[in-house]
Design an enzyme around this catalytic site. Structure first.
Site, PDB file in Angstrom:
ATOM      1  N   HIS A  99      29.121  44.832  50.780  1.00  0.00           N
ATOM      2  CA  HIS A  99      30.161  44.751  49.754  1.00  0.00           C
ATOM      3  C   HIS A  99      29.667  44.069  48.480  1.00  0.00           C
ATOM      4  O   HIS A  99      30.463  43.561  47.695  1.00  0.00           O
ATOM      5  CB  HIS A  99      31.403  44.033  50.297  1.00  0.00           C
ATOM      6  CG  HIS A  99      32.154  44.819  51.315  1.00  0.00           C
ATOM      7  ND1 HIS A  99      33.094  45.777  50.978  1.00  0.00           N
ATOM      8  CD2 HIS A  99      32.098  44.815  52.660  1.00  0.00           C
ATOM      9  CE1 HIS A  99      33.593  46.308  52.077  1.00  0.00           C
ATOM     10  NE2 HIS A  99      32.990  45.747  53.114  1.00  0.00           N
ATOM     11  N   ASP A 139      24.785  53.148  49.839  1.00  0.00           N
ATOM     12  CA  ASP A 139      24.505  54.160  50.854  1.00  0.00           C
ATOM     13  C   ASP A 139      23.641  55.292  50.309  1.00  0.00           C
ATOM     14  O   ASP A 139      22.658  55.703  50.935  1.00  0.00           O
ATOM     15  CB  ASP A 139      25.814  54.732  51.404  1.00  0.00           C
ATOM     16  CG  ASP A 139      26.680  53.671  52.055  1.00  0.00           C
ATOM     17  OD1 ASP A 139      26.180  52.559  52.306  1.00  0.00           O
ATOM     18  OD2 ASP A 139      27.867  53.962  52.304  1.00  0.00           O
TER      19      ASP A 139
END
Length: 388
Positions: free
Chosen positions: A38, A174
């Site tokens: 995060h 990602d």
């Protein structure tokens, strides 16, 4: 399965579906984050490695203007739509990810495409199966059509497919890991300016392994808590007068958030996770650069989990059970990976303790009346590539 074997299997599946061989087969890996959860959408630091597990895309040109999508993992859920008619949410489901890539490049896709996807990245496990899907197709379309797109541009195309077409509020972690990682290394990435370094990560030489435990609890980035956490981080940054939480380096500077409104304490905890997680990434990278005993990073990984659990509140009971069981069985460190609300745990363990840690976690799951988890050891692997 070797790259050659995976290419043959995927090409054969394409031929059975479309009655011809594909023009090529491309692969992109899932990822596991050593540390740095995060932080990407807050402009921070991340340290992922690519999995040996990949999603493969077999692709061929068409001349009828259609995009036809099929998946070995989603039988009976094919999608067929004119490239000119693509729009966010149409098609939906799994097909939205490759369709989003084609939509982002629609001006460069004459005639249409047939795409079959296959792979072994666990879905919903916090290992970036969606990014592997988007990145394999992005690389395929670029190579097949000869588009002038470098690696950073491919990352952006895959990110836009998820953010704008599927409406999944991911950062660039990602997609960057899937495109940019190299074998034998962790990718140290500054998500604010894109600078990066391939940090050697040979845990086996130190008698260590990264053990991934897929708990079987799935999540969906396009909904719920992940989106809420991102908004909370944006509000915390605004309350502090900064563009990104990355700009705050001292956790003490976050204290004014506590008095910033009815949810000030919540914003303080969210921001504290991001600021301390950035520091943890730097601590791990420093240790790896200095060729210290990698066991030293174990407590840093565990501290990251505590922060995700208590300050960011994205863990779930089964994830916590898994972390506790791994640590009790001798893991040097363990934490949840991915966006949270389910998924996987990564544990740093001695090579000769992989079986005993796996057994301890499996036993704890059985006591909790949960199915046995899937486990595997991660070897830092190559990023996206053409197979055939």
């Amino acid at each position: 399965m070797s790259d050659a074997g995976a290419a043959r299997s995927t090409a054969d599946a394409f031929a059975r579906r479309f009655g011809r061989q594909p023009d090529g087969v491309w692969a992109a890996p899932g990822r596991v984050n050593v540390i740095g959860e995060h932080t990407d959408y807050n402009g921070g630091f991340v340290l992922p490695v690519a999995l040996p597990h990949t999603t493969r895309a077999a692709v061929a040109r068409r001349d009828d203007g259609l995009l036809v999508l099929t998946s070995v993992q989603h039988p009976g859920q094919d999608a067929e739509v004119a490239v000119a008619d693509l729009e966010p949410g149409r098609p939906g489901g799994w097909a939205g990810y490759p369709a989003g890539v084609v939509h982002a490049l629609a001006g460069s896709v004459p005639g249409g495409l047939s795409i079959l996807v296959d792979g072994d990245v666990p879905s919903g496990a916090g290992l970036s199966s969606s990014a592997a899907l988007s990145c394999s197709v992005a690389l395929a379309v670029r190579d097949l059509l000869g588009l002038d797109l470098d690696a950073d541009a491919l990352v952006d195309v895959a990110r836009r497919a998820e953010n704008d077409f599927v409406d999944a509020p991911t950062g660039i972690l990602d997609q960057s890991a899937s495109i940019l990682c190299t074998a034998g290394h962790a990718l140290f990435l500054d998500t604010r300016d894109g600078t990066r370094e391939q940090v050697p990560l040979d845990l086996a030489a130190a008698g260590l392994a990264l053990l991934v435990v897929d708990t079987g609890t799935t999540h969906d980035h396009a909904e719920g808590g992940y989106r809420d956490r991102r908004r909370e981080c944006e509000r915390a940054a605004a309350a502090l007068g900064v563009d990104l939480l990355r700009e705050v380096e001292d956790p003490a500077a976050l204290e004014p958030l506590a008095g910033s409104g009815d949810d000030g304490e919540v914003l303080l905890r969210r921001a504290r996770h991001v600021v301390t997680e950035d520091a943890r990434v730097l601590e791990v990278v420093t240790a790896l650069r200095e060729d210290a005993d990698p066991r030293a990073i174990g407590p840093v990984l565990t501290a990251g989990h505590v922060s995700l659990r208590d300050d960011f509140e994205v863990s779930v009971p089964l994830i916590d059970v898994c972390v506790d069981a791994a640590l009790a069985a001798g893991a040097h460190g363990a934490r949840m990976v991915g966006g949270g609300f389910g998924g996987s745990v990564v544990a740093l363990v001695d090579t000769d303790a992989v079986d005993s840690v796996t057994a301890a976690v499996t036993e704890r799951f059985a006591h909790a009346s949960q199915p046995a988890p899937r486990t595997f050891v991660v070897v830092p692997s190559a990023g996206a590539r053409r197979l055939a």
